[in-house]
Design a protein around this motif. Sequence first.
Motif, mmCIF file in Angstrom:
data_model
loop_
_atom_site.group_PDB
_atom_site.id
_atom_site.type_symbol
_atom_site.label_atom_id
_atom_site.label_comp_id
_atom_site.label_asym_id
_atom_site.label_seq_id
_atom_site.Cartn_x
_atom_site.Cartn_y
_atom_site.Cartn_z
ATOM 1 N N GLY A 221 18.424 24.192 11.665
ATOM 2 C CA GLY A 221 19.408 24.701 10.869
ATOM 3 C C GLY A 221 18.869 26.176 10.343
ATOM 4 N N ALA A 222 19.821 26.520 9.270
ATOM 5 C CA ALA A 222 19.657 27.728 8.856
ATOM 6 C C ALA A 222 18.427 28.054 8.265
ATOM 7 C CB ALA A 222 20.844 28.134 7.875
ATOM 8 N N GLU A 223 17.699 27.081 7.452
ATOM 9 C CA GLU A 223 16.523 27.391 6.836
ATOM 10 C C GLU A 223 15.190 26.159 7.298
ATOM 11 O OE1 GLU A 223 17.841 27.534 3.129
ATOM 12 O OE2 GLU A 223 19.139 29.079 3.685
ATOM 13 N N GLY A 224 15.907 25.198 7.917
ATOM 14 C CA GLY A 224 14.843 23.998 8.140
ATOM 15 C C GLY A 224 14.813 23.277 6.896
ATOM 16 N N THR A 225 14.075 22.059 7.227
ATOM 17 C CA THR A 225 13.829 21.030 6.101
ATOM 18 C C THR A 225 12.365 20.950 6.025
ATOM 19 O OG1 THR A 225 14.163 19.204 7.610
ATOM 20 C CG2 THR A 225 16.027 19.821 6.325
ATOM 21 N N GLY A 226 11.537 21.050 7.176
ATOM 22 C CA GLY A 226 10.210 20.523 7.144
ATOM 23 C C GLY A 226 9.881 19.231 6.841
ATOM 24 N N GLY A 227 10.876 18.416 6.906
ATOM 25 C CA GLY A 227 10.783 17.076 6.600
ATOM 26 C C GLY A 227 9.973 16.235 7.569
ATOM 27 N N VAL B 294 4.560 21.853 -1.761
ATOM 28 C CA VAL B 294 4.680 20.676 -2.888
ATOM 29 C C VAL B 294 5.814 19.965 -2.731
ATOM 30 C CG1 VAL B 294 4.395 19.957 -5.112
ATOM 31 C CG2 VAL B 294 2.761 21.606 -3.775
ATOM 32 N N ALA B 295 7.008 20.514 -2.850
ATOM 33 C CA ALA B 295 8.184 20.059 -2.788
ATOM 34 C C ALA B 295 8.559 19.317 -1.566
ATOM 35 C CB ALA B 295 9.583 21.019 -2.776
ATOM 36 N N GLY B 296 8.170 19.773 -0.566
ATOM 37 C CA GLY B 296 8.253 18.639 1.000
ATOM 38 C C GLY B 296 7.507 17.726 0.732
ATOM 39 N N MET B 297 6.215 17.568 0.056
ATOM 40 C CA MET B 297 5.439 16.573 -0.245
ATOM 41 C C MET B 297 6.061 15.552 -1.110
ATOM 42 S SD MET B 297 1.639 18.340 -0.196
ATOM 43 C CE MET B 297 0.824 16.844 -0.727
ATOM 44 N N ALA B 298 6.689 15.981 -2.279
ATOM 45 C CA ALA B 298 7.270 15.208 -3.064
ATOM 46 C C ALA B 298 8.666 14.566 -2.525
ATOM 47 C CB ALA B 298 7.743 16.113 -4.208
ATOM 48 N N ARG B 299 9.139 15.364 -1.555
ATOM 49 C CA ARG B 299 10.254 14.487 -0.797
ATOM 50 C C ARG B 299 9.667 13.412 0.134
ATOM 51 N NH1 ARG B 299 13.705 15.916 3.891
ATOM 52 N NH2 ARG B 299 15.940 15.300 3.385
ATOM 53 N N PHE C 56 0.814 -1.397 0.064
ATOM 54 C CA PHE C 56 0.022 0.089 -0.008
ATOM 55 C C PHE C 56 0.993 1.236 -0.070
ATOM 56 C CE2 PHE C 56 -1.822 3.442 2.593
ATOM 57 C CZ PHE C 56 -2.890 3.880 1.681
ATOM 58 N N ILE C 57 1.795 1.225 0.857
ATOM 59 C CA ILE C 57 2.902 2.415 0.732
ATOM 60 C C ILE C 57 3.384 2.725 -0.450
ATOM 61 C CG2 ILE C 57 4.822 3.195 2.031
ATOM 62 C CD1 ILE C 57 4.149 2.131 4.523
ATOM 63 N N ALA C 58 3.919 1.466 -1.000
ATOM 64 C CA ALA C 58 4.692 1.913 -2.262
ATOM 65 C C ALA C 58 3.652 2.210 -3.413
ATOM 66 C CB ALA C 58 5.363 0.346 -2.853
ATOM 67 N N ASP C 59 2.144 1.537 -3.412
ATOM 68 C CA ASP C 59 1.623 2.097 -4.498
ATOM 69 C C ASP C 59 0.992 3.382 -4.233
ATOM 70 O OD1 ASP C 59 1.835 -0.559 -5.380
ATOM 71 O OD2 ASP C 59 -0.131 -1.404 -4.447
ATOM 72 N N ALA C 60 0.710 3.794 -3.067
ATOM 73 C CA ALA C 60 0.270 5.070 -2.719
ATOM 74 C C ALA C 60 1.237 6.071 -3.239
ATOM 75 C CB ALA C 60 0.055 5.271 -1.266
ATOM 76 N N ALA C 61 2.639 5.877 -2.597
ATOM 77 C CA ALA C 61 3.681 6.686 -3.096
ATOM 78 C C ALA C 61 3.784 6.973 -4.592
ATOM 79 C CB ALA C 61 4.968 6.370 -2.396
ATOM 80 N N ALA D 33 3.913 16.301 -9.300
ATOM 81 C CA ALA D 33 4.475 16.849 -10.401
ATOM 82 C C ALA D 33 3.591 17.827 -11.228
ATOM 83 C CB ALA D 33 4.971 15.538 -11.150
ATOM 84 N N VAL D 34 2.351 17.313 -11.600
ATOM 85 C CA VAL D 34 1.532 18.137 -12.193
ATOM 86 C C VAL D 34 1.202 19.401 -11.670
ATOM 87 C CG1 VAL D 34 -0.745 18.264 -13.438
ATOM 88 C CG2 VAL D 34 0.398 16.108 -13.567
ATOM 89 N N LEU D 35 0.937 19.395 -10.302
ATOM 90 C CA LEU D 35 0.528 20.520 -9.476
ATOM 91 C C LEU D 35 1.782 21.395 -9.077
ATOM 92 C CD1 LEU D 35 -1.183 21.690 -7.460
ATOM 93 C CD2 LEU D 35 -0.334 20.552 -5.474
ATOM 94 N N ASP D 36 3.112 20.944 -9.233
ATOM 95 C CA ASP D 36 4.087 21.794 -9.213
ATOM 96 C C ASP D 36 4.506 22.484 -10.646
ATOM 97 O OD1 ASP D 36 6.673 22.538 -7.915
ATOM 98 O OD2 ASP D 36 7.664 21.630 -9.543
ATOM 99 N N ALA D 37 3.963 21.824 -11.507
ATOM 100 C CA ALA D 37 3.962 22.606 -12.919
ATOM 101 C C ALA D 37 2.803 23.577 -13.024
ATOM 102 C CB ALA D 37 3.805 21.446 -13.988
#
Length: 480
Positions: free
Chosen positions: A415-421, A276-281, A243-248, A256-260
Amino acid sequence: MTARPPSLLASIAGWLVLVTLLAVGTTALLLYVEFKGTHDRMRQRTLSGVARVIEKAVRGPEDRLNTTLPESVQAMLRVNAASFALIDGEGRLLLGSVGVEGPLDPTATERPHSVFRVPAQNGEPSLYGLSHRITVGGRPYWIQVASGEEELHIEWLLEEFVEHFGWIWLPFALVLILVNLIIIHRGLRPLRRASARAAAIGPDSVSERLPEQGMPREVLPLVRAVNQALDRLEAGYEAQRGFIADAAHELRTPLAVLDAHLALIGAPGAPIRADVAGMARLVDQLLDLARLDALRIAPGESVDLAQLAVEVSTHLVPLALGKGRLIEVVGDDRPLAVPLPVHGARDPLFRALRNLVENAVCHAPAGSTVSVELAVSAAGEPLLRVIDRGPGIPPALRARVFERFWQGGRDRGGGAEGTGGAGLGLSIVARTMAAHGGGIAVDDTPGGGATFTLRFPPYAPPMPRRTDAARPIPAATGTP
């Protein structure tokens, strides 16, 4: 403090020792009692036989009492070292052996037949005797026979029994206990083998099962129940991983479409593009976790850490430059052109090192340099260090930074800017190193910052296979 669980082997051994000692002691006691009883019966039969011989000698013709013993009877008494006395109903001594001056048992006239013991006197041993009532001429008489030789004989036999047989009893019991313990230890071997196999089952080996072959019938139901539980666990684990692999995988395209589309909006969409970049990561990290669950490293598969460090650094240079940082790859007393091979799979190690370097870039201060250093320990272990000059990690938190979904101050923007991970990056690195038989540690960087060290097992090149071309060619025979 948690109490130690009880030991099955110790419990069985304890009861076995107790039962064995009780059995040996009971057997020895029964042997002694039976031996003593048998001797007493034999002694009474012997004295009864002597008394009957004396009775025939004193019973004269016409049922008259004879007070003279034949020489044959006296010789028999001397051979048996027996003392005798013939008394009447008033207890008077009528006839006796040498040294006998009165009844051997004064109370014998009160009973028709009795067994008596004469205590030791004047250094003489105690006597064991028997009184036998007879009637001659209508008057009662008692023949008393006693023997000290028989009493000394039983003591001698018991002493011989203890000296020549009793001392064997304790070693025999100890050997019996030792043999039983060895048998129990061998009998529990399937349980130890199953325990070792069960201890080796983990998230990366959920398909392993406990061996049923060679298991005792009493333990086999438990082993089968554990295997059935592992079947259900594996099914649930596979379903969750799938499920995790399929959902990811399915989320990557919409993101990717949303970022475009956000890129077309321009500046107003920039803050959303960061989210969106954080979600993609996060999606990429979930895919990395799914791939780690299915990771299998081939025996001859190897990776050059020097080349891997260069590739990861090259891949992340645009990110570092965009944040105002630099990345360098250095060698510890070794040129980068010299390969540093390790046994492992390239793609998982690439993603692990990428997560580590990306984490360092995000937490390093602007204008600083993140170093990727190659080294070899004194024990021959390949090392790969990622060094930053950021805020570092407090010693109290270093044991938790590799936990999945844990977000300490460093992950929350320390850190300097954080990651939000989501707190998955370092967990992926730790699991990747564990799958490769290595480990990861974090220390302080001199002057400030954190140094993450990846430690790999010493590399052993695979043995080359012998091919047909390497075999010697047999000499040709015959004619062309």
